[in-house]
Design a protein around this motif. Structure first.
Motif, PDB file in Angstrom:
ATOM      1  N   ASP A 108      25.059   0.342  -9.649  1.00  0.00           N
ATOM      2  CA  ASP A 108      26.370   0.228  -9.025  1.00  0.00           C
ATOM      3  C   ASP A 108      27.359  -0.186 -10.105  1.00  0.00           C
ATOM      4  OD1 ASP A 108      28.604  -0.830  -7.587  1.00  0.00           O
ATOM      5  OD2 ASP A 108      27.309  -1.156  -5.859  1.00  0.00           O
ATOM      6  N   ASP A 109      28.508   0.498 -10.187  1.00  0.00           N
ATOM      7  CA  ASP A 109      29.496   0.123 -11.205  1.00  0.00           C
ATOM      8  C   ASP A 109      30.469  -0.960 -10.724  1.00  0.00           C
ATOM      9  OD1 ASP A 109      31.432   1.407  -9.615  1.00  0.00           O
ATOM     10  OD2 ASP A 109      31.617   3.125 -10.953  1.00  0.00           O
ATOM     11  N   PHE A 110      30.346  -1.372  -9.490  1.00  0.00           N
ATOM     12  CA  PHE A 110      31.135  -2.455  -8.883  1.00  0.00           C
ATOM     13  C   PHE A 110      32.643  -2.183  -8.846  1.00  0.00           C
ATOM     14  CE2 PHE A 110      27.236  -4.537 -10.318  1.00  0.00           C
ATOM     15  CZ  PHE A 110      26.796  -5.026  -9.092  1.00  0.00           C
ATOM     16  N   LYS A 111      33.052  -0.901  -8.961  1.00  0.00           N
ATOM     17  CA  LYS A 111      34.479  -0.621  -8.848  1.00  0.00           C
ATOM     18  C   LYS A 111      34.787   0.682  -8.129  1.00  0.00           C
ATOM     19  CE  LYS A 111      34.410   0.945 -13.596  1.00  0.00           C
ATOM     20  NZ  LYS A 111      34.754   0.670 -14.955  1.00  0.00           N
ATOM     21  N   THR A 112      33.999   1.749  -8.336  1.00  0.00           N
ATOM     22  CA  THR A 112      34.295   3.040  -7.718  1.00  0.00           C
ATOM     23  C   THR A 112      34.207   2.925  -6.202  1.00  0.00           C
ATOM     24  OG1 THR A 112      33.377   4.135  -9.659  1.00  0.00           O
ATOM     25  CG2 THR A 112      33.647   5.473  -7.682  1.00  0.00           C
ATOM     26  N   GLN A 113      35.212   3.488  -5.523  1.00  0.00           N
ATOM     27  CA  GLN A 113      35.241   3.467  -4.068  1.00  0.00           C
ATOM     28  C   GLN A 113      34.642   4.756  -3.527  1.00  0.00           C
ATOM     29  OE1 GLN A 113      36.095   0.742  -2.394  1.00  0.00           O
ATOM     30  NE2 GLN A 113      36.576  -0.255  -4.339  1.00  0.00           N
ATOM     31  N   PRO A 114      33.946   4.759  -2.419  1.00  0.00           N
ATOM     32  CA  PRO A 114      33.697   3.574  -1.608  1.00  0.00           C
ATOM     33  C   PRO A 114      32.353   2.894  -1.872  1.00  0.00           C
ATOM     34  CG  PRO A 114      33.090   5.507  -0.345  1.00  0.00           C
ATOM     35  CD  PRO A 114      33.568   5.998  -1.707  1.00  0.00           C
ATOM     36  N   SER A 115      31.548   3.434  -2.810  1.00  0.00           N
ATOM     37  CA  SER A 115      30.169   2.926  -2.885  1.00  0.00           C
ATOM     38  C   SER A 115      29.668   2.584  -4.277  1.00  0.00           C
ATOM     39  CB  SER A 115      29.213   3.934  -2.251  1.00  0.00           C
ATOM     40  OG  SER A 115      29.262   5.151  -2.950  1.00  0.00           O
ATOM     41  N   GLY A 116      30.525   2.492  -5.262  1.00  0.00           N
ATOM     42  CA  GLY A 116      30.092   2.060  -6.586  1.00  0.00           C
ATOM     43  C   GLY A 116      29.444   3.111  -7.452  1.00  0.00           C
ATOM     44  N   ASN A 117      29.546   4.397  -7.055  1.00  0.00           N
ATOM     45  CA  ASN A 117      29.008   5.475  -7.877  1.00  0.00           C
ATOM     46  C   ASN A 117      27.540   5.243  -8.241  1.00  0.00           C
ATOM     47  OD1 ASN A 117      29.304   7.963  -9.156  1.00  0.00           O
ATOM     48  ND2 ASN A 117      29.794   7.023 -11.120  1.00  0.00           N
ATOM     49  N   SER A 118      26.773   4.726  -7.284  1.00  0.00           N
ATOM     50  CA  SER A 118      25.381   4.371  -7.572  1.00  0.00           C
ATOM     51  C   SER A 118      24.403   5.532  -7.401  1.00  0.00           C
ATOM     52  CB  SER A 118      24.947   3.172  -6.737  1.00  0.00           C
ATOM     53  OG  SER A 118      25.272   3.362  -5.387  1.00  0.00           O
ATOM     54  N   GLY A 119      24.905   6.687  -7.112  1.00  0.00           N
ATOM     55  CA  GLY A 119      24.061   7.870  -7.158  1.00  0.00           C
ATOM     56  C   GLY A 119      23.160   8.103  -5.959  1.00  0.00           C
ATOM     57  N   LYS A 120      22.193   8.951  -6.212  1.00  0.00           N
ATOM     58  CA  LYS A 120      21.254   9.427  -5.198  1.00  0.00           C
ATOM     59  C   LYS A 120      20.506   8.281  -4.525  1.00  0.00           C
ATOM     60  CE  LYS A 120      17.567  12.815  -4.858  1.00  0.00           C
ATOM     61  NZ  LYS A 120      16.886  13.885  -5.560  1.00  0.00           N
ATOM     62  N   ARG A 121      20.305   8.402  -3.224  1.00  0.00           N
ATOM     63  CA  ARG A 121      19.506   7.436  -2.451  1.00  0.00           C
ATOM     64  C   ARG A 121      18.039   7.817  -2.618  1.00  0.00           C
ATOM     65  NH1 ARG A 121      23.461   7.356   2.891  1.00  0.00           N
ATOM     66  NH2 ARG A 121      25.261   7.962   1.668  1.00  0.00           N
ATOM     67  N   ILE A 122      17.240   6.933  -3.205  1.00  0.00           N
ATOM     68  CA  ILE A 122      15.856   7.296  -3.524  1.00  0.00           C
ATOM     69  C   ILE A 122      14.815   6.575  -2.665  1.00  0.00           C
ATOM     70  CG2 ILE A 122      16.411   8.003  -5.864  1.00  0.00           C
ATOM     71  CD1 ILE A 122      15.208   5.317  -6.840  1.00  0.00           C
ATOM     72  N   ALA A 123      15.220   5.491  -1.983  1.00  0.00           N
ATOM     73  CA  ALA A 123      14.272   4.762  -1.134  1.00  0.00           C
ATOM     74  C   ALA A 123      15.037   4.057  -0.034  1.00  0.00           C
ATOM     75  CB  ALA A 123      13.470   3.762  -1.960  1.00  0.00           C
ATOM     76  N   CYS A 124      14.337   3.789   1.065  1.00  0.00           N
ATOM     77  CA  CYS A 124      15.005   3.237   2.235  1.00  0.00           C
ATOM     78  C   CYS A 124      14.013   2.461   3.096  1.00  0.00           C
ATOM     79  CB  CYS A 124      15.600   4.387   3.044  1.00  0.00           C
ATOM     80  SG  CYS A 124      16.424   3.916   4.569  1.00  0.00           S
ATOM     81  N   GLY A 125      14.540   1.512   3.848  1.00  0.00           N
ATOM     82  CA  GLY A 125      13.761   0.791   4.850  1.00  0.00           C
ATOM     83  C   GLY A 125      14.665   0.321   5.973  1.00  0.00           C
ATOM     84  N   VAL A 126      14.189   0.419   7.206  1.00  0.00           N
ATOM     85  CA  VAL A 126      14.949  -0.052   8.372  1.00  0.00           C
ATOM     86  C   VAL A 126      14.685  -1.551   8.528  1.00  0.00           C
ATOM     87  CG1 VAL A 126      15.296   0.148  10.868  1.00  0.00           C
ATOM     88  CG2 VAL A 126      14.833   2.202   9.495  1.00  0.00           C
TER      89      VAL A 126
END
Length: 167
Positions: free
Chosen positions: A145-163
């Motif tokens: 996360d670059d902590f500035k790009t809107q709306p999500s920090g330009n953190s790229g592809k979602r590679i893992a997830c959990g509910v």
């Protein structure tokens, strides 16, 4: 142990983590990153919560120094599903209780630092309480996360997830 040590905020937080968490998420990678497995735990604490995560199977990446950094957020969607171009698109955007800009979303969290495919993280946040995130998702992104790009920090592809579920 000295009484002063027992009265420190850190000691209090660690003591709470040794008890049962309020909520947890089992994290799994998508098809392309199926080696990723781990857990996130959410512990109630005074004025907020403690978040701890342990994840293995992270990509080792090609960072110049060999230690990739991954974006890590709570998202507003309640399912770890999507389509072929974005296997976790149903996680929606970052969870935010106060309509704040990034990186002040309540679901914005510190990055995960990869160590030969393994990461452990623990931190305190007063932006959320565990009961607010039941049914939301924890998402790991391929890039930091670059902590500035809107709306999500330009953190790229979602590679893992959990509910996130009540423990």
């Amino acid at each position: 142990m000295a009484k002063a040590e027992q009265n420190s905020k850190f000691y209090t937080m660690v003591s709470k983590m040794l008890k049962k968490p309020f909520a947890s998420a089992e994290i799994s990678g998508g098809e392309e990153y199926s080696d990723i497995h781990g857990y996130a735990w959410f512990f109630p604490s005074e004025d907020g919560m403690i978040v701890a995560a342990e994840v293995s199977g992270l990509p080792k990446g090609t960072a110049p120094c060999g230690s990739p950094v991954f974006g890590y957020h709570i998202h507003s969607g309640g399912k770890c599903s999507g389509d072929s171009t974005d296997p976790f698109s149903d996680t929606n955007g970052h969870f935010d209780t106060d309509s704040c800009p990034h990186p002040e979303h309540s679901g914005d969290m510190p990055p995960l630092f990869g160590n030969d495919g393994y990461a452990f993280s623990a931190f305190f946040t007063d932006r959320l309480e565990p009961w607010q995130i039941i049914g939301k998702t924890v998402v790991i992104h391929l890039s930091p996360d670059d902590f500035k790009t809107q709306p999500s920090g330009n953190s790229g592809k979602r590679i893992a997830c959990g509910v996130i579920r009540r423990f």
